[in-house]
Design an enzyme around this catalytic site. Structure first.
Site, PDB file in Angstrom:
ATOM      1  N   ASP A   1       1.503  -1.055  -0.020  1.00  0.00           N
ATOM      2  CA  ASP A   1      -0.021  -0.475  -0.139  1.00  0.00           C
ATOM      3  C   ASP A   1       0.659   1.379   0.228  1.00  0.00           C
ATOM      4  O   ASP A   1       0.356   2.241   0.196  1.00  0.00           O
ATOM      5  CB  ASP A   1      -0.945   0.058   0.807  1.00  0.00           C
ATOM      6  CG  ASP A   1      -0.078   0.275   2.777  1.00  0.00           C
ATOM      7  OD1 ASP A   1       0.477  -0.580   2.658  1.00  0.00           O
ATOM      8  OD2 ASP A   1      -0.901   0.521   3.607  1.00  0.00           O
TER       9      ASP A   1
ATOM     10  N   ASP B   1       2.835   2.507   2.012  1.00  0.00           N
ATOM     11  CA  ASP B   1       3.420   3.692   2.827  1.00  0.00           C
ATOM     12  C   ASP B   1       4.193   3.644   4.078  1.00  0.00           C
ATOM     13  O   ASP B   1       4.482   3.982   4.665  1.00  0.00           O
ATOM     14  CB  ASP B   1       2.029   3.506   3.749  1.00  0.00           C
ATOM     15  CG  ASP B   1       1.815   2.267   4.864  1.00  0.00           C
ATOM     16  OD1 ASP B   1       2.550   1.001   4.619  1.00  0.00           O
ATOM     17  OD2 ASP B   1       0.480   2.104   5.909  1.00  0.00           O
TER      18      ASP B   1
END
Length: 454
Positions: free
Chosen positions: A245, A247
């Site tokens: 994702d 991050d």
């Protein structure tokens, strides 16, 4: 679905196998519960590239709209892009992702307005209770007026925000290999890095939630082998690897050697302290290197040690007004990003630091990487509490040893330390050890493992 959601509602998020453990029907209930608990009149939702993500996201939006909330769908995004939308729009948000988990998993990371975390103690337990209740008794009573569902693209705004925080326009040209792992870095990196003096060599930028090349977890050394080889083959200045994702960001130097997230934490901390006049609080969790608080103090800052986990880091950021925070897992938190974590912003800082001087990355980070670390070593145990007690008994009476139980058990001497923490989700104990030299680290690592695994 089963009414007991204890297997999928974790400490910080929702995560489980689709459709075995949860499905779109349950996602709809989570959407309604999220609106009820946050009392939101509008929310923002986004999702990653997993095959199940679009359907789950739309179901969540239906549940939220049924309870009267307007829903802004931002579509494909990284988790930090969702945090950007939550912060910039001032709305609670929900990101559909299972980060680096295998393809059959999915999950939800939720936040309040301004990207404030939603964890077990800040709303997630209530969301679970409502979803369980409604899964037994039927859907909640809809609002008199349903909310709307609309679309909005935030990628360009997200990229502009990040680039406004770090000036890369005047750095020397750099060759950068980026491994997106078929995750959301393939979506965000081209826009964020466009037009900068960077020769970007893309790897696995195709969005594919089945992860055909390797797991999107760069903390596992097996998953950065391709990046390391490509950096060496290209003669690149740096390599970056993002998780599913996007991050988290992991860095390798010009030799293809991994750069410790603690060294990245120290490097970024010096830049953030300089931006803030040489003062400020920097958060680090208790298993980052000794070098982090040392460097922070040397550059005028105040280091604050905290437990592992983003909800603890974000809470401490808010409480202390910290300008930056870093974890051993390559999560990096910024005051200028609503105290939320963004690997992309950390990557921009590293690129700016590297391109702002003439030396190679290995030389640049050497002053921040002062000790010998073991990395995280997992041991499967039958009784976590029993093994922790055994470690405490083995070291508690030794001269010159201090113990603390802020998070698991940390054992410290003048020349070394180690921490043993239980996993929240598996029958594991996690060991991290560090010493002033490699021989001492290996000795204390092996001693601790012998007790843990006895």
């Amino acid at each position: 679905m089963a009414a007991d959601l204890s297997q999928i509602v974790k400490a910080y998020d929702v995560r489980g196998v689709v459709p075995d453990q949860w499905d779109e029907g349950l996602a709809e209930l989570f959407g309604a519960a999220f609106v009820r608990v946050t009392d939101a009149s509008a929310i923002v939702v986004g999702h990653d590239m997993r095959p199940s993500s679009p359907g789950l996201t739309r179901a969540f939006a239906r549940g939220a709209a049924a309870l009267g909330a307007d829903v802004i769908e931002i579509g494909l995004c990284s988790t930090d892009q969702l945090y950007y939308a939550s912060g910039a729009l001032g709305l609670p948000g929900a990101m559909f992702t299972a980060s680096h988990n295998p393809a059959q998993y999915n999950g939800i990371k939720m936040c309040r307005a301004g990207a404030a975390p939603v964890g077990q103690d800040t709303g997630l337990a209530e969301i679970r209770e409502l979803a369980e209740e409604w899964s037994r008794s039927g859907a909640p009573e809809p609002a008199a007026t349903a909310g709307t569902i609309s679309r909005r693209d935030t990628l360009e705004d997200y990229a502009a925000h990040l680039r406004g925080l770090v000036d890369l326009t005047s750095i020397r040209p750099l060759k950068v290999v980026v491994d997106a792992g078929n995750g959301m870095g393939g979506h965000t990196v081209p826009t964020v890095l466009a037009g900068l003096p960077l020769d970007v060599v893309p790897m696995y930028f195709e969005l594919d939630g089945t992860f055909p090349n390797h797991e999107a977890n760069p903390l596992d050394p097996a998953n950065i082998v391709d990046l390391q080889e490509r950096v060496r083959a290209e003669g690149a200045d740096i390599g970056l690897a993002f998780d599913g994702d996007a991050d988290r960001c992991f860095v390798v130097d010009e030799h293809g050697d991994p750069v410790s997230p603690s060294a990245i934490t120290a490097l970024v901390a010096t830049r953030e302290l300089a931006r803030n006049g040489g003062t400020g609080t920097v958060i680090h969790n208790l298993i980052t290197s000794w070098s982090v608080p040392e460097v922070v103090k040397e550059h005028g800052g105040t280091p604050v040690r905290t437990r592992v986990g983003h909800s603890f880091i974000k809470q401490e950021m808010a409480t202390t007004g910290a300008i930056f925070g870093g974890e051993h897992s390559a999560h990096y938190y910024f005051k200028d990003f609503w105290n939320a974590d963004t690997g992309m912003l950390a990557a921009l800082h590293v690129l700016a630091a590297l391109g702002g001087q003439d030396g190679p990355l290995s030389a640049l980070v050497s002053s921040y990487d002062r000790y010998a670390g073991s990395g995280e070593i997992n041991s499967t145990v039958a009784d976590q509490a029993d093994r922790l007690a055994a470690v405490k008994a083995a070291y508690g009476d030794r001269d010159g040893i201090t113990l603390d139980e802020l998070d698991g058990l940390t054992v410290t001497s003048a020349d070394w330390w180690f921490n043993v923490r239980p996993s929240n989700t598996e029958p594991l104990l996690r060991l991290n050890a560090e010493a002033r030299d490699t021989a001492t680290m290996e000795k204390i690592r092996d001693e601790a493992l012998a007790v843990i695994r006895a």
